[in-house]
Design a protein around this motif. Structure first.
Motif, PDB file in Angstrom:
ATOM      1  N   ILE A   1     -13.820   2.782  38.275  1.00 34.49           N
ATOM      2  CA  ILE A   1     -13.963   2.537  39.713  1.00 34.49           C
ATOM      3  C   ILE A   1     -14.872   1.325  39.874  1.00 34.49           C
ATOM      4  CG2 ILE A   1     -14.851   3.427  41.917  1.00 34.49           C
ATOM      5  CD1 ILE A   1     -14.176   6.251  41.000  1.00 34.49           C
ATOM      6  N   ILE A   2     -14.395   0.315  40.589  1.00 30.95           N
ATOM      7  CA  ILE A   2     -15.216  -0.886  40.807  1.00 30.95           C
ATOM      8  C   ILE A   2     -15.761  -0.845  42.226  1.00 30.95           C
ATOM      9  CG2 ILE A   2     -15.254  -3.412  40.801  1.00 30.95           C
ATOM     10  CD1 ILE A   2     -12.718  -3.252  38.971  1.00 30.95           C
ATOM     11  N   GLY A   3     -17.079  -0.674  42.366  1.00 33.40           N
ATOM     12  CA  GLY A   3     -17.714  -0.659  43.680  1.00 33.40           C
ATOM     13  C   GLY A   3     -18.518   0.596  43.925  1.00 33.40           C
ATOM     14  N   GLY A   4     -19.792   0.392  44.248  1.00 31.44           N
ATOM     15  CA  GLY A   4     -20.707   1.513  44.487  1.00 31.44           C
ATOM     16  C   GLY A   4     -20.959   1.756  45.957  1.00 31.44           C
ATOM     17  N   GLY A   5     -19.944   1.529  46.809  1.00 32.18           N
ATOM     18  CA  GLY A   5     -20.083   1.818  48.243  1.00 32.18           C
ATOM     19  C   GLY A   5     -19.507   3.190  48.576  1.00 32.18           C
ATOM     20  N   ILE A   6     -19.339   3.457  49.854  1.00 29.03           N
ATOM     21  CA  ILE A   6     -18.941   4.803  50.287  1.00 29.03           C
ATOM     22  C   ILE A   6     -17.506   5.148  49.884  1.00 29.03           C
ATOM     23  CG2 ILE A   6     -18.173   4.153  52.645  1.00 29.03           C
ATOM     24  CD1 ILE A   6     -19.657   6.801  53.556  1.00 29.03           C
ATOM     25  N   ILE A   7     -16.643   4.145  49.742  1.00 28.32           N
ATOM     26  CA  ILE A   7     -15.255   4.447  49.357  1.00 28.32           C
ATOM     27  C   ILE A   7     -15.204   4.847  47.883  1.00 28.32           C
ATOM     28  CG2 ILE A   7     -12.920   3.484  49.103  1.00 28.32           C
ATOM     29  CD1 ILE A   7     -13.652   4.032  52.037  1.00 28.32           C
ATOM     30  N   GLY A   8     -15.905   4.090  47.031  1.00 28.87           N
ATOM     31  CA  GLY A   8     -15.966   4.459  45.613  1.00 28.87           C
ATOM     32  C   GLY A   8     -16.638   5.816  45.444  1.00 28.87           C
ATOM     33  N   GLY A   9     -17.719   6.045  46.213  1.00 23.18           N
ATOM     34  CA  GLY A   9     -18.475   7.294  46.100  1.00 23.18           C
ATOM     35  C   GLY A   9     -17.649   8.497  46.518  1.00 23.18           C
ATOM     36  N   SER A  10     -16.972   8.380  47.641  1.00 25.80           N
ATOM     37  CA  SER A  10     -16.171   9.508  48.137  1.00 25.80           C
ATOM     38  C   SER A  10     -15.026   9.809  47.161  1.00 25.80           C
ATOM     39  CB  SER A  10     -15.624   9.166  49.533  1.00 25.80           C
ATOM     40  OG  SER A  10     -14.733  10.163  49.949  1.00 25.80           O
ATOM     41  N   THR A  11     -14.461   8.777  46.578  1.00 27.25           N
ATOM     42  CA  THR A  11     -13.355   8.990  45.631  1.00 27.25           C
ATOM     43  C   THR A  11     -13.862   9.728  44.390  1.00 27.25           C
ATOM     44  OG1 THR A  11     -12.288   6.992  46.441  1.00 27.25           O
ATOM     45  CG2 THR A  11     -11.548   7.816  44.298  1.00 27.25           C
ATOM     46  N   LEU A  12     -14.998   9.289  43.860  1.00 29.41           N
ATOM     47  CA  LEU A  12     -15.537   9.961  42.675  1.00 29.41           C
ATOM     48  C   LEU A  12     -15.885  11.416  43.007  1.00 29.41           C
ATOM     49  CD1 LEU A  12     -16.369   9.480  39.705  1.00 29.41           C
ATOM     50  CD2 LEU A  12     -18.703   9.145  40.517  1.00 29.41           C
ATOM     51  N   TYR A  13     -16.480  11.624  44.183  1.00 31.52           N
ATOM     52  CA  TYR A  13     -16.859  12.993  44.569  1.00 31.52           C
ATOM     53  C   TYR A  13     -15.616  13.891  44.653  1.00 31.52           C
ATOM     54  CZ  TYR A  13     -18.419  16.954  47.304  1.00 31.52           C
ATOM     55  OH  TYR A  13     -18.672  18.230  47.725  1.00 31.52           O
TER      56      TYR A  13
ATOM     57  N   ASP B   1     -25.447   8.227  58.663  1.00 32.60           N
ATOM     58  CA  ASP B   1     -25.980   7.199  57.771  1.00 32.60           C
ATOM     59  C   ASP B   1     -25.026   7.034  56.578  1.00 32.60           C
ATOM     60  OD1 ASP B   1     -27.259   5.726  55.851  1.00 32.60           O
ATOM     61  OD2 ASP B   1     -29.201   6.705  56.086  1.00 32.60           O
ATOM     62  N   PRO B   2     -24.159   6.023  56.613  1.00 34.98           N
ATOM     63  CA  PRO B   2     -23.155   5.863  55.550  1.00 34.98           C
ATOM     64  C   PRO B   2     -23.776   5.655  54.171  1.00 34.98           C
ATOM     65  CG  PRO B   2     -22.640   4.453  57.414  1.00 34.98           C
ATOM     66  CD  PRO B   2     -24.021   4.993  57.643  1.00 34.98           C
ATOM     67  N   SER B   3     -24.936   5.002  54.153  1.00 31.41           N
ATOM     68  CA  SER B   3     -25.583   4.723  52.879  1.00 31.41           C
ATOM     69  C   SER B   3     -26.041   6.018  52.219  1.00 31.41           C
ATOM     70  CB  SER B   3     -26.806   3.855  53.168  1.00 31.41           C
ATOM     71  OG  SER B   3     -27.003   2.971  52.147  1.00 31.41           O
ATOM     72  N   ALA B   4     -26.635   6.900  53.026  1.00 33.39           N
ATOM     73  CA  ALA B   4     -27.063   8.198  52.493  1.00 33.39           C
ATOM     74  C   ALA B   4     -25.842   8.966  51.999  1.00 33.39           C
ATOM     75  CB  ALA B   4     -27.793   8.994  53.570  1.00 33.39           C
ATOM     76  N   ALA B   5     -24.750   8.896  52.743  1.00 32.38           N
ATOM     77  CA  ALA B   5     -23.538   9.624  52.342  1.00 32.38           C
ATOM     78  C   ALA B   5     -22.995   9.075  51.021  1.00 32.38           C
ATOM     79  CB  ALA B   5     -22.479   9.525  53.435  1.00 32.38           C
ATOM     80  N   ALA B   6     -22.995   7.746  50.880  1.00 32.51           N
ATOM     81  CA  ALA B   6     -22.469   7.139  49.645  1.00 32.51           C
ATOM     82  C   ALA B   6     -23.292   7.609  48.438  1.00 32.51           C
ATOM     83  CB  ALA B   6     -22.518   5.608  49.749  1.00 32.51           C
ATOM     84  N   VAL B   7     -24.601   7.546  48.577  1.00 27.91           N
ATOM     85  CA  VAL B   7     -25.470   7.942  47.457  1.00 27.91           C
ATOM     86  C   VAL B   7     -25.298   9.434  47.163  1.00 27.91           C
ATOM     87  CG1 VAL B   7     -27.848   8.054  46.638  1.00 27.91           C
ATOM     88  CG2 VAL B   7     -27.079   6.051  47.913  1.00 27.91           C
ATOM     89  N   GLY B   8     -25.202  10.235  48.227  1.00 25.94           N
ATOM     90  CA  GLY B   8     -24.985  11.680  48.055  1.00 25.94           C
ATOM     91  C   GLY B   8     -23.694  11.966  47.309  1.00 25.94           C
ATOM     92  N   TYR B   9     -22.643  11.278  47.695  1.00 23.36           N
ATOM     93  CA  TYR B   9     -21.352  11.467  47.012  1.00 23.36           C
ATOM     94  C   TYR B   9     -21.488  11.167  45.512  1.00 23.36           C
ATOM     95  CZ  TYR B   9     -18.057  11.845  51.037  1.00 23.36           C
ATOM     96  OH  TYR B   9     -17.319  12.254  52.128  1.00 23.36           O
ATOM     97  N   PHE B  10     -22.091  10.009  45.181  1.00 30.37           N
ATOM     98  CA  PHE B  10     -22.217   9.629  43.756  1.00 30.37           C
ATOM     99  C   PHE B  10     -23.068  10.646  42.996  1.00 30.37           C
ATOM    100  CE2 PHE B  10     -20.890   5.246  44.993  1.00 30.37           C
ATOM    101  CZ  PHE B  10     -19.926   5.056  44.027  1.00 30.37           C
ATOM    102  N   GLU B  11     -24.222  10.985  43.583  1.00 35.36           N
ATOM    103  CA  GLU B  11     -25.139  11.919  42.887  1.00 35.36           C
ATOM    104  C   GLU B  11     -24.433  13.227  42.554  1.00 35.36           C
ATOM    105  OE1 GLU B  11     -28.594  12.091  42.183  1.00 35.36           O
ATOM    106  OE2 GLU B  11     -28.906   9.954  42.585  1.00 35.36           O
ATOM    107  N   ARG B  12     -23.814  13.816  43.583  1.00 38.17           N
ATOM    108  CA  ARG B  12     -23.199  15.132  43.383  1.00 38.17           C
ATOM    109  C   ARG B  12     -21.993  15.043  42.455  1.00 38.17           C
ATOM    110  NH1 ARG B  12     -27.582  16.632  44.334  1.00 38.17           N
ATOM    111  NH2 ARG B  12     -28.256  17.624  46.264  1.00 38.17           N
ATOM    112  N   ALA B  13     -21.268  13.943  42.519  1.00 35.84           N
ATOM    113  CA  ALA B  13     -20.096  13.792  41.649  1.00 35.84           C
ATOM    114  C   ALA B  13     -20.537  13.673  40.196  1.00 35.84           C
ATOM    115  CB  ALA B  13     -19.304  12.553  42.056  1.00 35.84           C
ATOM    116  N   ILE B  14     -21.549  12.864  39.950  1.00 37.02           N
ATOM    117  CA  ILE B  14     -21.999  12.653  38.568  1.00 37.02           C
ATOM    118  C   ILE B  14     -22.528  13.965  37.986  1.00 37.02           C
ATOM    119  CG2 ILE B  14     -23.692  11.416  37.142  1.00 37.02           C
ATOM    120  CD1 ILE B  14     -23.082   8.948  39.019  1.00 37.02           C
ATOM    121  N   GLU B  15     -23.286  14.693  38.804  1.00 39.98           N
ATOM    122  CA  GLU B  15     -23.742  16.021  38.359  1.00 39.98           C
ATOM    123  C   GLU B  15     -22.547  16.922  38.049  1.00 39.98           C
ATOM    124  OE1 GLU B  15     -27.474  16.213  41.442  1.00 39.98           O
ATOM    125  OE2 GLU B  15     -25.936  17.773  41.585  1.00 39.98           O
ATOM    126  N   GLY B  16     -21.590  16.942  38.989  1.00 44.50           N
ATOM    127  CA  GLY B  16     -20.449  17.870  38.894  1.00 44.50           C
ATOM    128  C   GLY B  16     -19.524  17.551  37.737  1.00 44.50           C
TER     129      GLY B  16
END
Ligand SMILES: Cc1cc2nc3c(=O)[nH]c(=O)nc-3n(C[C@H](O)[C@H](O)[C@H](O)COP(=O)(O)OP(=O)(O)OC[C@H]3O[C@@H](n4cnc5c(N)ncnc54)[C@H](O)[C@@H]3O)c2cc1C
Length: 407
Positions: A8-20, A164-179
């Motif tokens: 996945i190229i890109g650490g924004g909310i679209i990349g984050g939501s997809t990984l989550y 807050d889209p930024s908080a959501a993006a980071v939340g998505y990545f964090e929880r996905a990586i854990e999961g």
């Protein structure tokens, strides 16, 4: 032999939501996320106004945002991550003729499950204390100069609001990586130089430091930079989505000293000026129709003074006491043809997935778009919301999906 199943190229909310969503769907592949900045969410996601609304003219946008709003409302509970979800509503203030047009469109909104309240001018004034719907209080020369007309009514969406889209993006990545228990890796400060495409098929990527990586699939979630990366990878002409980077500015002032102003909805007035409280301040924006495509990120105080402030002061007396405190500029990934996302697997390049062209509504569509891209990457088809109509094919087949309520 590939290094990863998916890059996945890109650490924004679209990349984050997809990984989550991949992690939620139980994806068993190995995923690598590449972001060139030194932290997640440093692109458009961090610079967004964070508005969400289901008030659109195209059914696909009504579906994507209605689904996304329900997910954003439960984000804190589902991910145990705060995103400042605030369903304070959206209020489009309209001139008499536009208000009448909106009322005739009301049946479409109802059919698509979008709740709308049509407000008379005095009800608009009640929703936004201090706002004057008429123009009788303005010197006629001034209202003419500013092109201001009386507000004939308001279209209010009670399900809309801000987060807050930024908080959501980071939340998505964090929880996905854990999961994903070690199957997902994030590399920051890692820029992708180009995609390696051969015989109509994606083969791997080259990083700016020369490293080559192979993966079965790639998902380009590089927002306004997507086309730049596709172009340097040899994608040309009609194979490129019709998307350009467009500068959009936001301004922060203090709140006007008006009782109740801190609870107003996101309000859109003359010429597309929009504003909502942001903590103890007021966040204000307006898309400049004369902006040229490009990566310029200079914020311009003069634009605020001339194109926003004069009108705001007349529409909301009290604003003259407010001072511009800060400002910034970010990039819309603007689809110049129909102002909608362009996403999916590229029909001419196997295993190359991308999502761009959100034209100012990518943050609010991220929950649905990320789910759709995850389903596509994992199963080869959309399962929950059919996004096939957002394929790049629509431009080749001359079937654009024009969205007209774009701010
Ligand atoms: C001023 C402004 C106001 C907005 N207001 C709203 C709003 O109210 N509501 C709404 O829904 N949307 C809004 N948007 C749009 C919204 O912010 C975007 O649609 C959304 O954030 C796009 O997310 P993204 O993940 O696709 O892109 P981005 O957040 O830009 O993420 C892309 C990432 O890819 C990285 N990248 C790019 N190229 C490479 C490369 N070659 N190698 C490695 N990494 C790379 C970038 O560094 C970036 O971090 C607004 C945007 C702006 C600028």
């Amino acid at each position: 032999m590939t290094d990863f199943d998916l890059i996945i190229i890109g650490g924004g909310i679209i990349g984050g939501s997809t990984l989550y969503h991949l992690s939620q769907l139980g994806y068993k592949g190995r995923v690598l996320v590449l972001e060139r900045e030194d932290a997640l969410s440093k692109g458009s996601t961090a610079l967004s106004a964070g508005g969400f609304r289901n008030i659109w003219t195209t059914p696909i946008n009504m579906r994507l945002t209605s689904y996304s709003i329900r997910k954003l409302a439960k984000f804190r509970e589902e991910l145990d991550w705060p995103i400042g979800f605030d369903q304070r509503g959206y209020l489009f203030c309209q001139t008499e003729d536009k208000f009448e047009n909106a009322k005739t469109f009301g049946a479409e909104w109802e059919k698509n499950g979008v709740r709308i309240e049509f407000l008379e001018p005095r009800e608009v004034e009640k929703k936004v204390p201090g706002l004057k719907a008429g123009i009788d209080h303005i010197d006629p020369e001034v209202s003419e100069l500013l092109g201001m007309k009386a507000i004939g009514g308001g279209v209010f969406g009670p399900d809309c609001g801000a987060f807050d889209p930024s908080a959501a993006a980071v939340g998505y990545f964090e929880r996905a990586i854990e999961g994903m228990s070690g199957r997902a890796e994030l590399r920051l400060r890692t820029e992708v130089k180009r995609l390696h495409i051969e015989d109509g098929e994606y083969r791997g990527i080259e990083l700016s430091d020369g490293t080559m990586l192979k993966s079965e699939k790639v998902f380009v979630a590089a927002g306004a930079w997507t086309n730049a990366l596709l172009e340097v990878s040899g994608v040309r002409g009609d194979d490129l989505p019709p998307v350009v980077p467009l500068k959009r500015m936001l301004f922060i002032t203090n709140l006007p000293p008006i009782e109740g102003f801190d609870r107003i909805p996101m309000t859109i007035i003359d010429d597309g000026i929009y504003f909502r409280p942001e903590g103890p301040n007021l966040l204000i924006g307006r898309a400049d129709p004369f902006t040229e495509a490009g990566f310029d990120l200079t914020a311009d105080a003069q634009y605020y003074e001339e194109k926003i402030n004069f009108v705001m002061q007349e529409r909301v007396p009290g604003m003259e006491r407010c001072r511009l405190m800060s400002m910034w500029a970010g990039l819309y990934d603007t689809n110049e043809v129909d102002h909608n996302a362009v996403l999916g697997e590229h029909p001419h390049y196997k295993n190359l997935l991308f999502a761009t062209g959100f034209s100012g509504h990518g943050a609010m569509e991220a929950p649905a778009a990320g789910l759709a891209m995850a389903e596509l990457a994992m199963t080869g088809a959309y399962q929950t919301i059919d996004c096939s109509e957002l394929s790049i094919r629509r431009f080749w087949e001359k079937r654009p999906i024009h969205e007209t309520i774009v701010i």
